[in-house]
Design an enzyme around this catalytic site. Structure first.
Site, short mmCIF file in Angstrom:
data_model
loop_
_atom_site.label_atom_id
_atom_site.label_comp_id
_atom_site.label_asym_id
_atom_site.label_seq_id
_atom_site.Cartn_x
_atom_site.Cartn_y
_atom_site.Cartn_z
N ASP A 1 -28.34 4.14 -13.04
CA ASP A 1 -29.72 4.57 -13.21
C ASP A 1 -29.77 6.10 -13.33
O ASP A 1 -29.02 6.68 -14.12
CB ASP A 1 -30.55 4.02 -12.04
CG ASP A 1 -32.05 4.18 -12.21
OD1 ASP A 1 -32.67 3.31 -12.84
OD2 ASP A 1 -32.59 5.19 -11.72
N ASP B 1 -31.49 -6.19 -18.14
CA ASP B 1 -32.19 -5.00 -17.66
C ASP B 1 -33.28 -4.67 -18.67
O ASP B 1 -33.00 -4.42 -19.85
CB ASP B 1 -31.20 -3.84 -17.55
CG ASP B 1 -31.76 -2.61 -16.88
OD1 ASP B 1 -32.99 -2.41 -16.92
OD2 ASP B 1 -30.96 -1.84 -16.32
N HIS C 1 -30.91 -5.09 -13.80
CA HIS C 1 -30.65 -3.68 -13.55
C HIS C 1 -29.80 -3.46 -12.30
O HIS C 1 -28.91 -2.61 -12.30
CB HIS C 1 -31.98 -2.94 -13.40
CG HIS C 1 -31.84 -1.47 -13.19
ND1 HIS C 1 -31.19 -0.65 -14.09
CD2 HIS C 1 -32.26 -0.66 -12.17
CE1 HIS C 1 -31.20 0.59 -13.64
NE2 HIS C 1 -31.84 0.62 -12.48
#
Length: 312
Positions: free
Chosen positions: A107, A243, A271
């Site tokens: 991320d 995701d 994710h």
């Protein structure tokens, strides 16, 4: 939170009177693995990978300021921007005198970790990339509506900081193979229990650079341009294909920059790939890192797990 889920030795680094918390596990003279988390997670996200590596590697996993067990200053007392995140990480690396680093990112960790790495390619030996970016929004990818909602003045703060919708929503929608166990979901929520605790969660969203005038835009521009300085280093990519933010557009961009990367796709995972694909992915990453820790060692293809797409 049940401390058995997070049984790690931790330290803090003073950053102008603010405590920057980090996990420091494993032998001090072991090969270094630096894990950089995203939003709205914290070093808790890396717990299973830390456990898999700490017997042989020195594992460092910081909590960004305002996240996890780091201090949570107000926006008046800390500049919640990508520039500050990179500076914090660099200060920790210099404080610990880390070299020959295996960089592991997820991320926002991609922007932060690679934002530092492109200026210090001599200190990085290999990279592990998990559903992240270190470049601008790829062509053909629209900005997700859920993130746009969180950026609306007033409403975004009410949702993210008031209702804790970002953290709770991530617990629900960032896993797609199976729900998070209650104790794990509670672990992600633990640092973010009040309006003031959630300042970083909201600021990460508002700091996403979409226009040239955005504070982080030039940094991402420079990071993207500098990725070629790392192109000769081994890279492992683990990707949850469900995701809704970091989707196949982002994966294709990583493959364009790093065509020799070892790519593991997980079609049914989201994710939070280290939660969804924990059983397969943690051993695969550990194998990649351990193989690279021996000078001149290559991957033993005969010992590799089957490709993710072929597993039931």
């Amino acid at each position: 939170m049940n401390e058995t889920l997070y049984p790690f030795h931790t330290e803090t680094l003073d950053r102008g009177g603010l405590r920057y918390h980090y996990v420091d596990e494993g032998p001090r003279d072991g090969p270094v693995v630096l894990m950089v988390h995203g939003n709205p997670t914290w070093s808790f996200y890396w717990r299973n990978l830390i456990l898999a590596l700490r017997d042989t590697h020195r594992v460092i996993a910081p909590d960004h300021m305002g996240c996890g067990r780091s201090d949570k200053p107000s926006a008046e007392d800390y500049d919640y921007t990508l520039r500050s995140r990179i500076a914090d990480l660099g200060a920790l690396i210099d404080h610990l005198e880390l070299r020959d680093i295996t960089l592991v990112v997820h991320d926002w960790g991609g922007g932060v970790g690679f934002g530092w790495a492109v200026d210090h390619p001599d200190r990085v030996v290999r990279m592990v990339v998990l559903n992240t970016a270190a470049f601008h929004l790829p062509a053909g990818k629209s900005f997700p509506a859920a993130l746009s909602l969180a950026r609306i003045p007033g409403l975004g703060a009410a949702l993210v900081r008031g209702a804790n919708a970002f953290v709770r929503g991530a617990n629900r929608f960032c896993v797609t193979r199976r729900p998070l166990p209650p104790e794990v979901a509670a672990g992600y929520i633990e640092p973010y229990r009040s309006w003031s605790d959630r300042v970083a969660v909201h600021r990460f969203v508002t700091d996403i650079p979409l226009r040239p005038e955005d504070p982080a835009y030039a940094i991402i521009e420079a990071t993207q341009a500098g990725l070629s300085r790392l192109a000769d280093k081994p890279m492992f990519i683990g990707w949850g294909m469900r995701d809704f933010v970091f989707d196949h557009h982002f994966l294709a961009e990583w493959e364009r920059h790093f065509p020799a990367a070892e790519v593991h796709r997980f079609p049914d995972c989201g994710h939070y790939i280290l939660e969804d694909a924990r059983e397969e992915l943690v051993p695969e990453i550990a194998l990649f890192i351990r193989a690279g820790a021996v000078e001149g060692a290559g991957r033993d293809d005969s010992a590799e797990p089957a490709p993710a797409e072929s597993r039931a």
